[in-house]
Design a protein around this motif. Structure first.
Motif, PDB file in Angstrom:
ATOM      1  N   LYS A 672       0.827  -1.203   0.000  1.00 33.59           N
ATOM      2  CA  LYS A 672       0.000   0.000   0.000  1.00 33.59           C
ATOM      3  C   LYS A 672       0.866   1.260   0.000  1.00 33.59           C
ATOM      4  N   ALA A 673       1.960   1.246   0.763  1.00 34.32           N
ATOM      5  CA  ALA A 673       2.857   2.409   0.801  1.00 34.32           C
ATOM      6  C   ALA A 673       3.510   2.634  -0.557  1.00 34.32           C
ATOM      7  N   ALA A 701      -8.022   7.466  -3.965  1.00 36.02           N
ATOM      8  CA  ALA A 701      -7.148   6.389  -3.485  1.00 36.02           C
ATOM      9  C   ALA A 701      -6.186   6.904  -2.406  1.00 36.02           C
ATOM     10  N   ILE A 702      -5.622   8.090  -2.636  1.00 36.11           N
ATOM     11  CA  ILE A 702      -4.683   8.673  -1.682  1.00 36.11           C
ATOM     12  C   ILE A 702      -5.388   9.012  -0.376  1.00 36.11           C
ATOM     13  N   LEU A 703      -6.599   9.576  -0.467  1.00 34.58           N
ATOM     14  CA  LEU A 703      -7.341   9.931   0.749  1.00 34.58           C
ATOM     15  C   LEU A 703      -7.658   8.689   1.577  1.00 34.58           C
ATOM     16  N   MET A 704      -7.890   7.561   0.914  1.00 29.44           N
ATOM     17  CA  MET A 704      -8.135   6.322   1.637  1.00 29.44           C
ATOM     18  C   MET A 704      -6.874   5.868   2.376  1.00 29.44           C
ATOM     19  N   SER A 705      -5.719   6.007   1.716  1.00 28.91           N
ATOM     20  CA  SER A 705      -4.458   5.612   2.341  1.00 28.91           C
ATOM     21  C   SER A 705      -4.077   6.524   3.500  1.00 28.91           C
ATOM     22  N   ALA A 717       1.293   8.565   1.470  1.00 24.45           N
ATOM     23  CA  ALA A 717       0.043   9.134   0.945  1.00 24.45           C
ATOM     24  C   ALA A 717       0.061  10.658   1.043  1.00 24.45           C
ATOM     25  N   ALA A 718       0.596  11.191   2.144  1.00 25.40           N
ATOM     26  CA  ALA A 718       0.676  12.651   2.301  1.00 25.40           C
ATOM     27  C   ALA A 718       1.598  13.249   1.244  1.00 25.40           C
ATOM     28  N   ASP A 763       5.359  14.210  12.246  1.00 30.68           N
ATOM     29  CA  ASP A 763       6.056  15.138  11.349  1.00 30.68           C
ATOM     30  C   ASP A 763       6.184  14.604   9.928  1.00 30.68           C
ATOM     31  N   LYS A 764       6.386  13.274   9.790  1.00 38.42           N
ATOM     32  CA  LYS A 764       6.541  12.695   8.456  1.00 38.42           C
ATOM     33  C   LYS A 764       5.300  12.926   7.595  1.00 38.42           C
ATOM     34  N   VAL A 765       4.150  12.931   8.214  1.00 34.86           N
ATOM     35  CA  VAL A 765       2.894  13.167   7.499  1.00 34.86           C
ATOM     36  C   VAL A 765       2.601  14.655   7.424  1.00 34.86           C
ATOM     37  N   LYS A 766       2.835  15.336   8.525  1.00 32.99           N
ATOM     38  CA  LYS A 766       2.471  16.749   8.663  1.00 32.99           C
ATOM     39  C   LYS A 766       3.150  17.633   7.623  1.00 32.99           C
TER      40      LYS A 766
END
Length: 1022
Positions: A672-673, A701-705, A717-718, A763-766
């Motif tokens: 998935k990643a 698809a990205i919003l689901m991930s 995904a972010a 932080d990785k997502v933010k």
């Protein structure tokens, strides 16, 4: 007096009772003897001692290999019962019970539990103190078996063993006359230092004590009464102890003298037992002039013919310790430099480290040609690979790698497969280190026989097989490849070799040792093939201009690998595909240094990817039984050159998109990643980014991930959401407005809500979530902003950005938040200047530009403050004044930092602040002038030099990071001056004149200095 009384008094209580029942699966012998032992009671009579002696002998001679399994707790119970029967005044029995402890623990591989260990340690320590010296070796052997992997549980007894008057320090001292006792004491210390994962390490003070003892042992010469085997075992124990401290104990050698002394003894141990070598070693191995070794007579290394394994084992241990030191030493070795001739009154530290690296090369290569043991050869080569991986060859003189390269080539066809594999590992390290290196580029272009003809007869020659015969289809593709790349570098023998190892049947001459090869396999052993594939991947990453000559042929190799049954071979084939794809993308980037005529033509790239997509790649993408392979295939698919993707057959394009969108539903997080990332790559493709349906499907698809439980999936995904929103901005700039009109408003709302939630994540997502927020707010059209349902979400989005700008997060997060805020300011449809959030946004940015510790973040906030293009967007007079004063303060504080690394950004920061100030001046109204005048009266003398430097910096080559030329900067100041002159000042207000005078003075000084420079330049030319 019975031993049970002694041991009991040491522990402050009675030992635990022995279990009464023995599991039925134990051998009859152990159960019978254990029962007999339990039946005995402490008795000092001669007959009782004889019976105990005989029983101990029977326990020692019992064949435990045929046992069905003896429970560790039963072994411990038996040993405690045995110690209880033996008083410490009976030397012979103490020696016998010590032999029993050593034998049972080693034979049955038992590690004593903490409670029983406490009793047994107390007994053995008391025995060493009270018994005759002739018993000490047996007692120490028992002690070594007890403390093995139990160092963290021996804290209570460490002062007795390793304190100032500790038993082990005393018995391992150079003054100890009994060599066997000394060796046994060092062995005990080595076992104490052996740590178990999850258990505490030995305390630092005791680590240092043991390290010094080991170092002293390695430094001491062999005494006349010590035989060679005992001396080798002594050195081996000391080396194992140091290895345990450095590896398991994570000991750090903070004192340079310690490191130098250790390197010296390791160098000495590397040559231990080699015949014909008599090199005087320094006590500390730090760079000294090499002529000190020139006095020795030339030595011709001879094959090792020692009948004992002691010297070989010692060298192997020394190499293992040296490898442990070199592993992870890149930061320390990075200071080395030897590219220039240093003629100074002192030797710089960088030159000293460079000399150490050269000396390590010399010694290891000398050991390589002198070694005959395959096992030790493998360790030497792995040690060289560790050295090559960590040494800074870009800062060293040429030839070091050339010597390694030429000397290792014959070993690629060694009879032992482990030597062959490690040789490929070393070549991989050479082509990976600081790639691309000019020295390695030349080595890759050598003829395949170069450096092989001078190897001695004992060393196998490299005999390359015939070039892989390809099908007619493959030949035509290869011909197209070669003909399209005329003028490229000559063929690379190493790539030819690796391909032959991967795809050709193995040669009979090298099949005598095929560990790791499947039974009946016609190919080289799997480890060889995997290492060859890794080496090809390294070449594709670091030396793509060489690898591109074989692009189509490597494509066929990849197809063959991915069709095999072995998942490891498939996986490495996919990794090689990803590296080749990445290399092609790098060639076509705008900042690429590759000349257009040296690039792989797009038509050839299309042929390459068509072969992949018609081959086993789709099957690998569907191999749900092997998710790692699936993920790697996704990564490979994301490395398609965008220019080639648009030219692929339509069905192949649809195949790629359909598979990626489908795999996004995978339950495996690795897959998935990888899929989320690949979609984030595809959404930037020029041929796809204006396809509203594809962009919408990708967004969903990205919003689901982004909702996934895995942080790695959410981070990918972010990143992809950030890319997708970049695509929205690019589409805004096209003349055709259809994309903006067709893109769903409901989907925009979903994206905004998801980005807001993601901005509260790790932080990785933010960092990418705030990037996406900035782009989305920039993209919003007036038709969206006018709708009530968007009002609340816009407010929440901007509040999320403001809070991220202000929080103490990673630099990348805050930088992206400031960048996003600048993007928000670019949307003219947003009510910037009148909305309640305006002052909060400006306050956050001005706070950062004045006080953030990271200068890159300050620069980005200053850039954001200069984005608004209309005066009303800066809000009230008070808000404008606050921004102006904050920028002046930031300019004054542009050198205030305690972090040396930030100083290099000072010039860029000042340039950006000056640009923001001039931008504000060019928008000022009459109401703003008094505040500007007041600030200039207070701080004008400080500000003026910075603005002058801003005007000059382009001409003086100052790397300030500003894009404008000096002429454009001059025009900016003149535009600001013209604007101020056109402002209708209030009656009696002198601010306008003062500001104009200030700007005119700056331009005059700048003009004078520029004119002087021009005159001087002309005079110099004349």
């Amino acid at each position: 007096m019975a031993a049970v009384q002694v041991a009991g008094s040491l522990l402050g209580g009675q030992p635990p009772e022995a279990p009464r029942e023995t599991p039925p699966e134990q051998s009859n012998g152990f159960r019978r003897l254990s029962a007999r032992l339990r039946a005995l009671r402490p008795d000092d009579s001669s007959s009782a001692r004889t019976e105990i002696h005989l029983l101990f002998d029977q326990l020692i001679s019992e064949n435990y290999s045929e046992s069905g399994g003896v429970a560790p707790q039963d072994v411990s119970a038996l040993l405690i019962q045995a110690c209880q029967l033996v008083p410490l005044n009976q030397n012979h029995l103490v020696s016998k019970v010590s032999q029993l402890i050593h034998h049972l623990l080693n034979t049955l591989q038992v590690i004593v539990d903490e409670q029983n260990l406490d009793f047994l340690l107390a007994y053995t320590i008391s025995a060493i103190r009270q018994c005759s010296s002739w018993t000490h070796m047996k007692i120490l052997q028992a002690l070594a078996a007890l403390v093995y992997c139990n160092g963290s549980k021996c804290q209570k007894y460490l002062p007795d063993l390793l304190g100032k008057t500790g038993l082990l320090l005393k018995l391992s001292d150079l003054a100890q006359s009994d060599a066997e006792v000394r060796r046994a004491a060092v062995h005990c210390m080595a076992n104490l230092c052996l740590s178990v994962p999850g258990q505490p390490y030995l305390e630092e003070s005791y680590q240092n004590i043991c390290f010094q003892a080991f170092l002293t042992t390695l430094q001491s010469p062999k005494s006349s009464e010590m035989d060679d085997i005992t001396f080798c075992l002594l050195l081996q124990s000391a080396l194992k102890g140091i290895q345990s401290l450095l590896n398991g104990g994570k000991m750090k050698l903070t004192q340079t003298d310690e490191l130098g002394a250790l390197l010296a003894v390791l160098k000495k141990a590397m040559f231990h037992g080699l015949p014909g070598l008599n090199i005087e070693m320094p006590t500390v191995l730090y760079p000294t002039p090499l002529p000190q070794y020139d006095g020795r007579p030339p030595v011709k290394p001879q094959p090792l013919e020692s009948s004992t394994s002691g010297p070989t084992m010692t060298r192997a241990c020394a190499l293992q310790v040296l490898s442990a030191i070199l592993e992870g030493s890149k930061q320390f070795l990075s200071v080395a430099e030897d590219t220039n001739d240093h003629r100074r009154a002192f030797t710089p530290f960088s030159v000293m480290i460079a000399s150490s690296i050269k000396e390590l090369h010399r010694c290891l290569l000398l050991a390589l040609v002198a070694e005959s043991s395959s096992q030790t050869l493998t360790r030497i080569i792995k040690c060289l690979a560790n050295l090559v991986s960590n040494a800074p060859y870009n800062r060293l003189k040429l030839s070091l790698l050339t010597k390694v390269w030429n000397q290792i080539k014959p070993y690629i066809r060694h009879k032992d497969v482990n030597v062959r594999v490690s040789s490929l590992t070393l070549l991989g390290a050479i082509v990976s280190t600081h790639a691309p290196l000019p020295e390695v580029q030349l080595l890759l272009q050598q003829p395949c026989s170069s450096g092989l003809s001078n190897s001695n007869s004992a060393t196998p020659h490299l005999i390359l097989p015939d070039w892989w015969k390809k099908t007619s289809g493959g030949s035509s593709l290869e011909e197209a490849s070669v003909s399209s790349l005329k003028g490229s570098s000559e063929p690379c023998w190493l790539i030819r070799l690796c391909i032959s190892i991967v795809v050709l049947p193995k040669e009979d001459s090298s099949s005598s040792s095929n560990a790791g090869s499947a039974a009946g396999s016609t190919y080289e052993p799997s480890p060889m093939r995997l290492e060859a594939l890794q080496l090809l991947a390294h070449l594709a990453r670091g030396y793509f201009p060489v690898a591109q000559l074989y692009l189509m042929e490597l494509g066929e190799v990849i197809c063959k690998c991915m069709e095999e049954a072995d998942p490891s071979i498939q996986l490495h084939g996919a990794k090689l595909l990803e590296e080749l794809g990445t290399g092609l993308i790098q060639q076509y980037k705008p900042d690429s240094t590759t000349a257009p005529d040296q690039r792989v033509p797009v038509f050839l790239v299309v042929m390459f990817w068509t072969m992949m997509l018609n081959g086993p790649l789709p099957r690998a993408l569907q191999s749900s039984d092997h998710p790692t392979l699936q993920a790697s295939a996704c990564d490979a698919l994301s490395s398609v050159l965008p220019e080639a993707f648009s030219s692929l057959p339509n069905d192949r394009q649809i195949l790629c998109i359909t598979m990626l969108l489908g795999l996004n539903d995978s339950k495996n997080r690795l897959v998935k990643a990888a899929t989320s990332r690949a979609l984030g790559v595809y959404v930037l493709f020029p041929c796809l980014r204006q396809d509203v349906i594809f962009v919408a499907d990708t967004a969903n698809a990205i919003l689901m991930s982004l909702q996934d439980k895995s942080l790695n999936v959410r981070a990918k995904a972010a990143w992809s959401l950030g890319n997708l929103t970049d695509t929205l901005i690019v589409n805004m700039e096209t003349p055709d407005p259809s994309f903006q009109e067709e893109f769903s408003g409901l989907l925009l709302l979903k994206m905004l809500r998801s980005a807001i939630e993601a901005s509260k994540d790790k932080d990785k997502v933010k960092s990418n979530a705030v990037r996406a927020l900035g782009n989305l707010l920039h993209f919003l059209q007036p038709c969206h902003i006018e709708k009530p349902r968007f009002a609340e979400i816009i407010e929440e989005s901007i509040q999320a950005l403001i809070s991220t700008v202000l929080i103490e997060a990673a630099m990348k997060v805050r930088w992206n938040a400031c960048y996003a805020m600048g993007n928000v300011f670019k949307n003219p449809a947003l009510p910037l200047g009148t909305a309640p959030w305006t002052s909060q946004a400006y306050n956050a940015l001005t706070s950062v530009v004045m006080s953030c510790k990271n200068f890159k973040v300050r620069i980005r906030s200053a850039t954001a403050l200069s984005v608004p293009g209309r005066r009303e967007q800066y809000g009230s007079v008070e808000q404008y004044a606050q921004i102006w004063k904050a920028l002046v303060t930031a300019l004054q504080k542009s050198e205030d930092t305690t972090d040396f690394l930030e100083f290099k950004y000072c010039a860029s920061l000042r340039t950006q602040i000056c640009q923001a100030l001039i931008h504000l001046l060019s928008l000022a109204t009459a109401s703003d002038l008094p505040c500007i005048k007041e600030t200039l009266e207070l701080n004008g003398d400080v500000v003026q030099p910075y603005i002058l430097q801003f005007l000059k910096s382009g001409a003086e080559g100052d790397d300030s990071g500003a894009a404008q030329s000096p002429q454009e900067r001059d025009r900016m100041v003149r535009t600001a001056l013209k604007h101020i002159s056109g402002v209708q000042a209030l009656a009696g207000d002198t601010a306008k004149g003062a500001i104009m005078g200030y700007l005119e003075d700056i331009l005059t000084v700048y003009g004078d200095s520029s004119g002087s420079q021009t005159v001087l330049f002309r005079l110099a030319c004349q």
